[in-house]
Design a protein around this motif. Structure first.
Motif, PDB file in Angstrom:
ATOM      1  N   LEU A   8       0.522  -0.760   0.427  1.00 59.34           N
ATOM      2  CA  LEU A   8       0.321  -0.071   0.318  1.00 59.34           C
ATOM      3  C   LEU A   8       0.721   1.627  -0.071  1.00 59.34           C
ATOM      4  O   LEU A   8       0.601   2.505  -1.238  1.00 59.34           O
ATOM      5  N   ASN A   9       1.873   1.207   0.470  1.00 64.89           N
ATOM      6  CA  ASN A   9       2.697   2.453   0.679  1.00 64.89           C
ATOM      7  C   ASN A   9       3.045   3.228  -0.697  1.00 64.89           C
ATOM      8  O   ASN A   9       3.533   3.759  -0.854  1.00 64.89           O
ATOM      9  N   GLU A  10       3.766   1.834  -1.122  1.00 63.81           N
ATOM     10  CA  GLU A  10       4.500   2.221  -2.311  1.00 63.81           C
ATOM     11  C   GLU A  10       2.898   2.642  -4.011  1.00 63.81           C
ATOM     12  O   GLU A  10       2.843   3.560  -4.508  1.00 63.81           O
ATOM     13  N   ILE A  11       1.566   1.856  -3.733  1.00 58.72           N
ATOM     14  CA  ILE A  11       0.929   2.849  -4.636  1.00 58.72           C
ATOM     15  C   ILE A  11       0.554   4.194  -3.807  1.00 58.72           C
ATOM     16  O   ILE A  11      -0.124   4.754  -4.734  1.00 58.72           O
ATOM     17  N   TRP A  12       0.405   4.089  -2.110  1.00 57.71           N
ATOM     18  CA  TRP A  12       0.134   6.108  -2.342  1.00 57.71           C
ATOM     19  C   TRP A  12       1.173   6.648  -2.683  1.00 57.71           C
ATOM     20  O   TRP A  12       0.981   7.649  -3.511  1.00 57.71           O
ATOM     21  N   GLU A  13       2.122   6.353  -2.681  1.00 53.21           N
ATOM     22  CA  GLU A  13       3.483   7.622  -3.195  1.00 53.21           C
ATOM     23  C   GLU A  13       3.440   7.319  -4.270  1.00 53.21           C
ATOM     24  O   GLU A  13       3.868   8.719  -5.306  1.00 53.21           O
ATOM     25  N   GLN A  14       3.067   6.415  -5.043  1.00 50.06           N
ATOM     26  CA  GLN A  14       2.778   5.973  -6.987  1.00 50.06           C
ATOM     27  C   GLN A  14       1.835   7.480  -7.054  1.00 50.06           C
ATOM     28  O   GLN A  14       1.902   8.483  -8.317  1.00 50.06           O
ATOM     29  N   GLY A  15       0.626   7.240  -6.521  1.00 48.71           N
ATOM     30  CA  GLY A  15      -0.479   7.928  -7.139  1.00 48.71           C
ATOM     31  C   GLY A  15      -0.630   9.258  -6.647  1.00 48.71           C
ATOM     32  O   GLY A  15      -0.957  10.227  -7.525  1.00 48.71           O
ATOM     33  N   ARG A  16       0.396   9.717  -5.541  1.00 47.53           N
ATOM     34  CA  ARG A  16       0.660  10.818  -5.546  1.00 47.53           C
ATOM     35  C   ARG A  16       1.424  11.962  -6.232  1.00 47.53           C
ATOM     36  O   ARG A  16       1.712  12.893  -7.165  1.00 47.53           O
ATOM     37  N   LEU A  17       2.672  10.492  -6.550  1.00 46.37           N
ATOM     38  CA  LEU A  17       3.397  10.833  -8.290  1.00 46.37           C
ATOM     39  C   LEU A  17       2.271  11.699  -8.650  1.00 46.37           C
ATOM     40  O   LEU A  17       2.982  12.403 -10.610  1.00 46.37           O
TER      41      LEU A  17
END
Length: 575
Positions: free
Chosen positions: A293-302
């Protein structure tokens, strides 16, 4: 140091520029937003080489500056935060890095003062946050250099006007002129939205402070009470009328049960414009988040931050919303790999789910089940669903949305869509902590909270108030107003409305809040910044997204404002 209502003097050095009078700064309102501006000003002034004495007056009627009215340390402890303790920190890291023990985060402060509550993911009583912020205010005042004189004035500022000599602030007793004014008036002391066409004797006009507004005298035991509004303030009202009167909640294996005291009300009947429920926020202590999840959130923000910015601004439904949907789909399938979203793509199915949510008319049983389902998901009792995926995605991507939408990032024509979507997304993303949802469900089980009149009409009969839905009617003894005004609604006698009427400031087209630049300077109709005036917080909602937060990471206005003040002082010295 303890501030009094009198001037606080420091050993003053002689002004090295005797031709200049002291530079005069006023803070109008000093709750959390005012505190953050004050802290940034102390930080910047301590690093200047300026040669002018500075006089600062802090106008804050609430007895605990830094905390303000919302976080008053005297309020009862059953009123809890909707923001986990780990996210609360009065101090920027640049201040903490040299002496973190001197400038603790809220969790570190809890560990010293209330160690049983010192867990990162607890939702602490608001009163304790107020204690922490009040102490931070006193520490901030001590950090000003010796050429600064502070004066705390508990008076309410009633008027503001501009002349060639500066900004004039008027209280009931005096009028004073300042070179610089920062307005941080927040919720206008918890003022509620007006209730139309109801006799004043039957209405409790606002929920806060609960110990006065919802006392035994105001709302007698065994009363039947209608509550206008079905969101966070409604839950606080329910707790005040039950737990606040000696009732107790017990928890066994996640399930909450209410034990009455005999002083609670007989029945609480909420009603609202839409009847849409507000859902529980996931509890990290119990929600089994997957590692991806943390990587998914970070990619979404980017993805949001990399969107190309058109000159006219981003279009919410065409540009921003697809990123939210894509990220939510990835999160849901990562969290629940065998989840059956539907026949179409995750983006399509989640979009359909959300549109159905927005247009749906919830029956009382539907609303109850949605609240219960969100509580089960939030506490790890069942698997995540579409509501979790969209709500958690909106919450996790919110900092990037703030950066893209604030200060004119959104096209004017997109504001109606954004405001409609954001209103419903907030019900999914920024609801109560799971434990407060558990308490609400316990009150429903106990028959105290009755959802049967969620979408009803309030009828003002002869000497009585009646809720009516279909053929059902229920007489109520009191109406409690639990609807806070929109951030863009200003009282007629407010300072913001005075400035609007005199043409010094304007509303942001589309958003409706006060238009400011990134240093909190108002942008008046002639597109020139207003020298010596700044506005931060709730009044600027839209120009700055997400003002209603304690986060120091979300907005840069306080820091940029403080730098601009120091620049003004330096420029005056150069004359």
């Amino acid at each position: 140091m303890t501030l009094s209502t009198h001037t606080t003097h420091r050993p003053a050095r002689r002004s090295l520029s005797p031709s200049h009078s002291p530079f005069r700064i006023a803070f109008v309102g000093c709750g959390p937003k005012g505190l953050y501006g004050l802290e940034r000003l102390a930080y910047q002034l301590a690093r200047t080489t300026q040669q002018t004495d500075v006089q600062i007056t802090i106008y804050e009627p609430a007895p605990f500056p830094g905390a303000g009215s919302v976080y008053d340390p005297r309020q009862p402890h059953f009123l809890r935060m909707n923001f986990s303790a780990v996210n609360i920190n009065a101090w920027p890291e640049m201040v903490r890095q040299d002496s973190p023990q001197s400038y603790p985060t809220f969790v570190e402060w809890l560990d010293r003062q209330y160690p049983t509550l010192a867990t990162p993911h607890c939702f602490a009583p608001r009163a304790l946050v107020g204690e922490y912020l009040s102490e931070a205010f006193e520490q901030t005042c001590e950090r000003f250099p010796d050429f600064v004189t502070l004066h705390q004035n508990p008076a309410k500022v009633m008027g503001i006007r501009k002349t060639a000599s500066g900004w004039h602030l008027k209280t009931a007793k005096e009028e004073t002129v300042f070179d610089e004014v920062l307005l941080a008036v927040g919720h206008e002391r918890w003022k509620a939205a007006p209730v139309p066409n109801v006799p004043a004797a039957k209405v409790i006009e606002q929920v806060f402070p609960t110990e006065r507004m919802l006392s035994l005298e105001q709302v007698p035991p065994r009363s039947t009470v209608a509550v206008r509004g079905f969101a966070l303030t409604f839950i606080d009202a329910c707790l005040a009328l039950t737990e606040g009167r000696g009732g107790r909640f017990e928890q066994h294996n996640h399930r909450w049960k209410y034990l009455p005291s005999g002083n609670e009300v007989l029945e609480v009947l909420p009603y609202s414009r839409t009847g849409h429920p507000i859902l529980a926020k996931p509890d990290p202590r119990h929600f089994p988040a997957c590692s991806e999840l943390n990587e998914i959130w970070e990619q979404g923000r980017l993805r949001l931050l990399k969107l190309k910015q058109p000159r006219s601004g981003l279009h919410f439904r065409d540009s921003l919303w697809p990123v939210i949907l894509k990220t939510a789909g990835e999160a849901l399938l990562a969290q629940v790999p065998d989840h059956s979203i539907g026949q179409g793509t995750p983006i399509y199915e989640l979009d359909c789910w959300f549109k159905n949510w927005c247009s749906r008319v919830f029956t009382p049983s539907d609303a109850h089940e949605q609240i219960k389902q969100s509580w089960r998901v939030a506490t790890g009792q069942t698997t995540a669903d579409e509501a979790w995926a969209l709500g958690e995605t909106f919450r996790q991507l919110y900092p990037a949305l703030v950066r893209r939408i604030s200060h004119g990032g959104l096209a004017v024509t997109s504001w109606p869509d954004f405001q409609l979507y954001a209103t419903e997304m907030e019900r999914l993303a920024f609801g109560p902590p799971a434990e407060n949802t558990g308490r609400l469900l316990a009150l429903i089980d106990a028959g105290i909270v009755n959802l049967d009149y969620l979408q009803s009409d309030l009828i003002n009969g002869q000497d009585q108030l009646v809720l009516q839905t279909g053929k059902k009617q229920q007489r109520v003894d009191r109406l409690i107003n639990a609807v806070l005004p929109a951030g863009t609604h200003f009282a007629q006698d407010s300072l913001i409305e005075q400035l609007l009427s005199s043409g010094w400031i304007k509303r942001m087209l589309g958003a409706g809040g006060i238009a400011i630049d990134d240093a909190a300077r108002p942008i008046p109709p002639e597109e020139q910044t207003t020298e010596g005036l700044a506005i931060i917080g709730r009044a600027t909602e839209g120009a700055v997204l997400g003002n209603d937060t304690l986060s120091r990471q979300l907005h840069s206005c306080p820091d940029l404002w403080a730098r601009s003040v120091c620049d003004r002082i330096s420029q005056r010295n150069a004359l």
